[in-house]
Design an enzyme around this catalytic site. Sequence first.
Site, PDB file in Angstrom:
ATOM      1  N   ASP A 170      -7.765  -2.073  17.404  1.00  0.00           N
ATOM      2  CA  ASP A 170      -6.472  -1.944  16.728  1.00  0.00           C
ATOM      3  C   ASP A 170      -5.831  -0.615  17.127  1.00  0.00           C
ATOM      4  OD1 ASP A 170      -4.321  -1.928  15.034  1.00  0.00           O
ATOM      5  OD2 ASP A 170      -5.466  -2.236  13.190  1.00  0.00           O
ATOM      6  N   GLU A 187      -8.840 -11.849   9.621  1.00  0.00           N
ATOM      7  CA  GLU A 187      -9.407 -10.560   9.203  1.00  0.00           C
ATOM      8  C   GLU A 187      -9.922 -10.680   7.771  1.00  0.00           C
ATOM      9  OE1 GLU A 187      -6.505  -7.400   8.879  1.00  0.00           O
ATOM     10  OE2 GLU A 187      -8.034  -5.862   9.128  1.00  0.00           O
ATOM     11  N   ASP A 209      -6.400  -3.606   1.272  1.00  0.00           N
ATOM     12  CA  ASP A 209      -5.291  -3.132   0.449  1.00  0.00           C
ATOM     13  C   ASP A 209      -4.309  -4.236   0.075  1.00  0.00           C
ATOM     14  OD1 ASP A 209      -3.551  -3.279   2.778  1.00  0.00           O
ATOM     15  OD2 ASP A 209      -4.476  -1.412   3.406  1.00  0.00           O
ATOM     16  N   HIS A 218      -2.819   0.346  16.077  1.00  0.00           N
ATOM     17  CA  HIS A 218      -1.998   0.821  14.960  1.00  0.00           C
ATOM     18  C   HIS A 218      -0.627   1.307  15.396  1.00  0.00           C
ATOM     19  CE1 HIS A 218      -5.492   0.955  12.072  1.00  0.00           C
ATOM     20  NE2 HIS A 218      -4.520   0.471  11.343  1.00  0.00           N
ATOM     21  N   ARG A 270     -13.930  -5.870  15.165  1.00  0.00           N
ATOM     22  CA  ARG A 270     -12.965  -4.854  15.589  1.00  0.00           C
ATOM     23  C   ARG A 270     -13.693  -3.522  15.737  1.00  0.00           C
ATOM     24  NH1 ARG A 270      -8.110  -2.362  11.856  1.00  0.00           N
ATOM     25  NH2 ARG A 270      -9.664  -0.774  11.372  1.00  0.00           N
ATOM     26  N   HIS A 329     -14.566  -5.022  10.477  1.00  0.00           N
ATOM     27  CA  HIS A 329     -14.351  -3.767  11.201  1.00  0.00           C
ATOM     28  C   HIS A 329     -15.665  -3.028  11.427  1.00  0.00           C
ATOM     29  CE1 HIS A 329     -10.173  -3.506   9.021  1.00  0.00           C
ATOM     30  NE2 HIS A 329     -10.331  -4.618   9.713  1.00  0.00           N
ATOM     31  N   GLU A 352      -4.735  -5.147  19.336  1.00  0.00           N
ATOM     32  CA  GLU A 352      -3.924  -5.339  18.121  1.00  0.00           C
ATOM     33  C   GLU A 352      -2.829  -4.291  17.996  1.00  0.00           C
ATOM     34  OE1 GLU A 352      -6.227  -5.727  14.516  1.00  0.00           O
ATOM     35  OE2 GLU A 352      -4.586  -4.884  13.326  1.00  0.00           O
ATOM     36  N   ARG A 403       0.170 -11.827  13.714  1.00  0.00           N
ATOM     37  CA  ARG A 403      -0.707 -11.398  12.615  1.00  0.00           C
ATOM     38  C   ARG A 403       0.078 -10.763  11.460  1.00  0.00           C
ATOM     39  NH1 ARG A 403      -4.647  -9.053  12.444  1.00  0.00           N
ATOM     40  NH2 ARG A 403      -4.255  -7.095  11.415  1.00  0.00           N
ATOM     41  N   ASN A 457       0.804  -1.217   0.000  1.00  0.00           N
ATOM     42  CA  ASN A 457       0.000   0.000   0.000  1.00  0.00           C
ATOM     43  C   ASN A 457       0.848   1.283   0.000  1.00  0.00           C
ATOM     44  OD1 ASN A 457      -2.051   1.777   0.370  1.00  0.00           O
ATOM     45  ND2 ASN A 457      -2.800   0.878   2.285  1.00  0.00           N
ATOM     46  N   HIS A 502      -3.014 -10.811   8.657  1.00  0.00           N
ATOM     47  CA  HIS A 502      -3.555  -9.529   8.205  1.00  0.00           C
ATOM     48  C   HIS A 502      -4.417  -9.735   6.952  1.00  0.00           C
ATOM     49  CE1 HIS A 502      -2.370  -5.149   6.962  1.00  0.00           C
ATOM     50  NE2 HIS A 502      -3.374  -5.127   7.816  1.00  0.00           N
ATOM     51  N   GLU A 546       1.641  -6.981  11.845  1.00  0.00           N
ATOM     52  CA  GLU A 546       1.374  -6.660  10.449  1.00  0.00           C
ATOM     53  C   GLU A 546       2.504  -5.845   9.815  1.00  0.00           C
ATOM     54  OE1 GLU A 546      -2.537  -4.639  11.049  1.00  0.00           O
ATOM     55  OE2 GLU A 546      -1.617  -2.995   9.969  1.00  0.00           O
ATOM     56  N   TYR A 597      -8.111   7.016  11.812  1.00  0.00           N
ATOM     57  CA  TYR A 597      -7.960   5.960  10.814  1.00  0.00           C
ATOM     58  C   TYR A 597      -8.882   4.798  11.186  1.00  0.00           C
ATOM     59  CZ  TYR A 597      -5.866   2.836   7.478  1.00  0.00           C
ATOM     60  OH  TYR A 597      -5.679   1.979   6.425  1.00  0.00           O
ATOM     61  N   TRP A 633       2.434   5.829  13.222  1.00  0.00           N
ATOM     62  CA  TRP A 633       1.009   5.480  13.062  1.00  0.00           C
ATOM     63  C   TRP A 633       0.802   4.052  12.766  1.00  0.00           C
ATOM     64  CZ3 TRP A 633      -2.423   3.310   9.897  1.00  0.00           C
ATOM     65  CH2 TRP A 633      -2.089   3.173   8.520  1.00  0.00           C
TER      66      TRP A 633
HETATM   67  C1  CS2 Z   1      -5.066  -2.330   9.538  1.00  0.00           C
HETATM   68  C2  CS2 Z   1      -4.831  -2.000   8.099  1.00  0.00           C
HETATM   69  O1  CS2 Z   1      -6.325  -4.149   8.797  1.00  0.00           O
HETATM   70  C3  CS2 Z   1      -5.665  -3.708   9.703  1.00  0.00           C
HETATM   71  O2  CS2 Z   1      -5.470  -4.282  10.746  1.00  0.00           O
HETATM   72  O3  CS2 Z   1      -4.030  -2.152  10.405  1.00  0.00           O
HETATM   73  O4  CS2 Z   1      -5.918  -1.237   7.724  1.00  0.00           O
HETATM   74  C4  CS2 Z   1      -3.574  -1.210   7.771  1.00  0.00           C
HETATM   75  O5  CS2 Z   1      -3.637   0.044   8.312  1.00  0.00           O
HETATM   76  C5  CS2 Z   1      -3.391  -1.117   6.305  1.00  0.00           C
HETATM   77  O6  CS2 Z   1      -3.360  -2.408   5.772  1.00  0.00           O
HETATM   78  C6  CS2 Z   1      -2.133  -0.372   5.929  1.00  0.00           C
HETATM   79  O7  CS2 Z   1      -1.876  -0.517   4.602  1.00  0.00           O
HETATM   80 MG    MG Z   2      -4.075  -3.502  12.045  1.00  0.00          MG
END
Ligand code: CS2
Ligand code: MG
Length: 403
Positions: free
Chosen positions: A211, A340, A317, A213, A148, A123, A237, A284, A38, A313, A263, A160, A403
């Site tokens: 999450d 997920e 994306d 992040h 989530r 989500h 997460e 993950r 991504n 993960h 991730e 986000y 982030w």
């Molecule tokens: C996130 C993702 O799915 C998840 O757990 O952390 O949305 C992540 O931010 C994106 O894959 C980043 O490209």
């Molecule tokens: Mg995540």
Amino acid sequence: MKITEVRVIVTCPGRNYVVVKIMTDEPGLYGVGDATLNGRELAVAEALEKHLAPLLIGRDPERIEDIWQYIFRGTYWRGGPVLMTALAGIDLALWDIKGKRAGLPLYSLLGGKTRECALCYTHAGGKDFVAVEDAVRGKMERGFKVVRAQVAVPGNRGTYGVEMQDPRVGVVEEALPALEIWEPAPYLRTIPRLFAHLRDKLGDEVELFHDVHERLTPIQAARLAREVEPFHLFFLEDPLRPEHKESLRLVRQHSVTPLAMGELYHSRYECLPVITEQLIDFIRCDIAHIGGITEARKIAAIAEPYGVLTAWHGPGDIAPMTHSANVHLDVAIPNFGVQEMVFFPEVVQEVLPGAPAYRDGALWPNEAPGLGCDINEEAAKKYPYQRAYLPTVRRADGSVHDW
Ligand code: CS2
Ligand code: MG
């Protein structure tokens, strides 16, 4: 059998995907893999096209492990998100070829099913607690058993997973990263209250989690993990930056909230200490970013004796091939935890058919030989690459934040 051609196709049916198509000298036999990173799609596409594809021509696609070792160890430059994503694209395509040639779905090559389907999560986000509650209810009505939950944080700008759910759709060539303002204090006050609200309104049965992040310092993460304990999260997460592996010890010392990480890891070497010290409960990694199925099944095997479960993960994306690989692995390994998932829009299904089917809170593996995925190259041409970025995060004083 020999590899005759490696095609790298970049397409943007709503968001960018990088697809690797490996052709063989057996008529009609090819494999497709996903090499999407991504916001850095073209770096991977160039690495594949200019550097790695020429190394594959003439090789026997049956020899997946040898090709994996050759690309990873035999070419000096190794690791990192770009090269490991490129390697994943190749690896998935090779497993796809092996499955098609054998006439077997991938899970069968991996040892066969240990379960029928993979428990999955989706989500739910909202601007306030009631909106999140409604969103979770909506997911529960669709059969989801694990959800989530993310909420906008008063005082922070942009969250986000809530307002910035899908920043890339509709982006134009000149687009620059969206800016999110994030402060830990209101975040740390809000999240425990969110889960208090959700448990109060939704009861105990639905599995909920959050999450982070990778945004917290170790002691902040320990505080959050401790304060959400009464609400029995499925897991917390990515509480810490990927560099802060040893700091997970501190979080552990303060809380019994299960932890999930990985991730942003790119190899089994990063996973090793957090697994062998039992600092996490769920690993993950992103199969598309750690070198594919060959690496992921080793990580799962390392995790098994330590009681660490998988939660690969699975965001929108990465392309359907990786989602398919996730589920094939999920149903084959003994230490699967949760998966997920996303519902791909129709336009993605037209270009990249074969994502795993959703039914009754679970994903079901594709029963076609190999990964069961494909690319419609004609359709892909209708959606050329568009530059797009993930949002960036700054503190209120203007300084850069993780982030
Ligand atoms: C996130 C993702 O799915 C998840 O757990 O952390 O949305 C992540 O931010 C994106 O894959 C980043 O490209
Ligand atoms: Mg995540």
